[in-house]
Design a protein around this motif. Structure first.
Motif, PDB file in Angstrom:
ATOM      1  N   LYS A   1       2.327   1.932   1.256  1.00 20.54           N
ATOM      2  CA  LYS A   1       1.101   1.375   0.525  1.00 20.54           C
ATOM      3  C   LYS A   1      -0.073   2.222   0.982  1.00 20.54           C
ATOM      4  O   LYS A   1      -1.008   2.165  -0.258  1.00 20.54           O
ATOM      5  CB  LYS A   1       1.029  -0.324   0.631  1.00 20.54           C
ATOM      6  CG  LYS A   1       2.427  -0.950   0.200  1.00 20.54           C
ATOM      7  CD  LYS A   1       2.206  -1.157  -1.193  1.00 20.54           C
ATOM      8  CE  LYS A   1       3.635  -1.872  -1.711  1.00 20.54           C
ATOM      9  NZ  LYS A   1       3.600  -3.233  -1.406  1.00 20.54           N
ATOM     10  N   ILE A   2      -0.395   2.298   2.076  1.00 22.82           N
ATOM     11  CA  ILE A   2      -1.291   3.112   2.456  1.00 22.82           C
ATOM     12  C   ILE A   2      -1.697   4.260   1.740  1.00 22.82           C
ATOM     13  O   ILE A   2      -2.683   4.851   1.262  1.00 22.82           O
ATOM     14  CB  ILE A   2      -1.588   3.024   3.848  1.00 22.82           C
ATOM     15  CG1 ILE A   2      -1.869   1.941   4.585  1.00 22.82           C
ATOM     16  CG2 ILE A   2      -2.635   4.194   4.350  1.00 22.82           C
ATOM     17  CD1 ILE A   2      -1.626   1.701   6.104  1.00 22.82           C
ATOM     18  N   PHE A   3      -0.555   4.927   1.799  1.00 24.99           N
ATOM     19  CA  PHE A   3      -0.270   6.407   1.077  1.00 24.99           C
ATOM     20  C   PHE A   3      -0.817   6.154  -0.464  1.00 24.99           C
ATOM     21  O   PHE A   3      -1.505   7.024  -1.103  1.00 24.99           O
ATOM     22  CB  PHE A   3       1.116   7.035   1.526  1.00 24.99           C
ATOM     23  CG  PHE A   3       1.179   8.253   0.837  1.00 24.99           C
ATOM     24  CD1 PHE A   3       0.547   9.407   1.692  1.00 24.99           C
ATOM     25  CD2 PHE A   3       2.025   8.599  -0.162  1.00 24.99           C
ATOM     26  CE1 PHE A   3       0.855  10.743   1.038  1.00 24.99           C
ATOM     27  CE2 PHE A   3       2.210   9.946  -0.565  1.00 24.99           C
ATOM     28  CZ  PHE A   3       1.527  11.117   0.130  1.00 24.99           C
ATOM     29  N   MET A   4      -0.053   5.161  -1.034  1.00 23.96           N
ATOM     30  CA  MET A   4      -0.537   5.141  -2.449  1.00 23.96           C
ATOM     31  C   MET A   4      -2.070   4.516  -2.472  1.00 23.96           C
ATOM     32  O   MET A   4      -2.759   5.266  -3.519  1.00 23.96           O
ATOM     33  CB  MET A   4       0.268   3.860  -3.035  1.00 23.96           C
ATOM     34  CG  MET A   4      -0.017   3.547  -4.564  1.00 23.96           C
ATOM     35  SD  MET A   4       1.068   2.002  -4.958  1.00 23.96           S
ATOM     36  CE  MET A   4      -0.007   0.779  -3.938  1.00 23.96           C
ATOM     37  N   PHE A   5      -2.453   3.954  -1.829  1.00 20.99           N
ATOM     38  CA  PHE A   5      -3.920   3.631  -1.845  1.00 20.99           C
ATOM     39  C   PHE A   5      -4.980   4.952  -1.702  1.00 20.99           C
ATOM     40  O   PHE A   5      -6.046   5.106  -2.210  1.00 20.99           O
ATOM     41  CB  PHE A   5      -4.540   2.424  -0.907  1.00 20.99           C
ATOM     42  CG  PHE A   5      -3.915   1.291  -1.314  1.00 20.99           C
ATOM     43  CD1 PHE A   5      -3.673   0.870  -2.495  1.00 20.99           C
ATOM     44  CD2 PHE A   5      -3.536   0.390  -0.130  1.00 20.99           C
ATOM     45  CE1 PHE A   5      -3.095  -0.331  -2.806  1.00 20.99           C
ATOM     46  CE2 PHE A   5      -3.107  -0.813  -0.554  1.00 20.99           C
ATOM     47  CZ  PHE A   5      -2.939  -1.312  -1.730  1.00 20.99           C
TER      48      PHE A   5
END
Length: 250
Positions: free
Chosen positions: A12-16
């Protein structure tokens, strides 16, 4: 709390991070368009700093397209995850190196320009002209309705212009943090995928070795049970012994 834990995973952090990269890419492409087609942006820049203008216009466009490619790689990592993540990390590192090189060149060239270029002298004279123009505008009685708004605009420009530098510095620092986080997350996810693939490969090797060894055991048991391998008369003697034991019991 459960939602917060779900948002703090590496994926999720990578997506954000890549959503932020997409926003940066849009801003860079819009700036490149303004540098190419908006006269209020490029006329004074091109007149005063022709070399810096050309390099900046090309670099801003290239950086925006590079970020678009990185976002695409992040989306494509779902299919070929490890390879795309390694390419993504390399792309982020190349972008960071290019930013450092571009910034260093711009600072050095602008310092040289301010000291030696004739356009720099024109810029200094224009600043002096603004300071002389403001009292002249206030002294004009006939065009006071026009002079007063011009005076207010000059005052606003002088007051608000330094904010542009502050905004550039803030977004530059934020972009640097995002690039570091993107590189770290990409490497972390790539290592995780490589570790998972290694475990899957090891499990497959074990399964294949077990499956390959199973027929050998079966063949050995079949070989042991094969009546052709028993010595002659062995079965008759075994039956006689069994009958003798049964007679003694009963």
């Amino acid at each position: 709390m459960g939602c917060a834990r779900g948002l703090c995973t590496a994926e999720k952090i990578f997506m954000f991070i890549n959503i932020a990269f997409a926003m940066y890419a849009g801003a860079l492409l819009a700036t490149a368009a303004r540098l190419a087609w908006d006269p209020s942006t490029y006329t004074w820049f091109r007149f005063l700093c022709a070399a810096q203008y050309r390099v900046s216009a090309a670099y801003v466009l290239a950086a925006g397209l590079w970020l678009v490619a990185l976002v695409y790689l992040a989306a494509a990592a779902a299919a070929k995850r490890t390879v795309c993540l390694h390419i993504y990390a390399g792309g982020v590192a190349c972008l960071a190196v290019s930013e450092v090189a571009y910034g260093a060149w711009m600072v050095a060239s602008l310092v040289t320009w301010w000291r030696e270029a004739p356009q720099a002298e024109l810029a200094r004279r224009a600043l002096d002209l603004l300071h002389d123009l403001k009292p002249a505008l206030l002294a004009v009685e006939r065009y006071r309705d026009l002079a007063r708004p011009l005076y207010d605009m000059i005052e606003e420009v002088e007051r608000e212009a330094p904010n542009n530098a502050v905004v550039i510095v803030i977004f530059g620092l934020l972009g640097m943090v995002l690039q570091i986080a993107a590189f770290v997350m990409a490497r972390r996810l790539a290592r995780r995928e490589a570790y998972g693939e290694g475990e899957a490969g090891g499990g497959g090797e074990k399964a294949r070795s077990c499956s390959s060894s199973a027929p050998d055991d079966d063949s050995d048991s079949d070989a042991r049970d094969d009546p052709r391998d028993t010595p002659p008369g062995w079965r008759k003697k075994a039956n006689l012994r069994m009958y003798t034991i049964l007679d003694k019991i009963f």
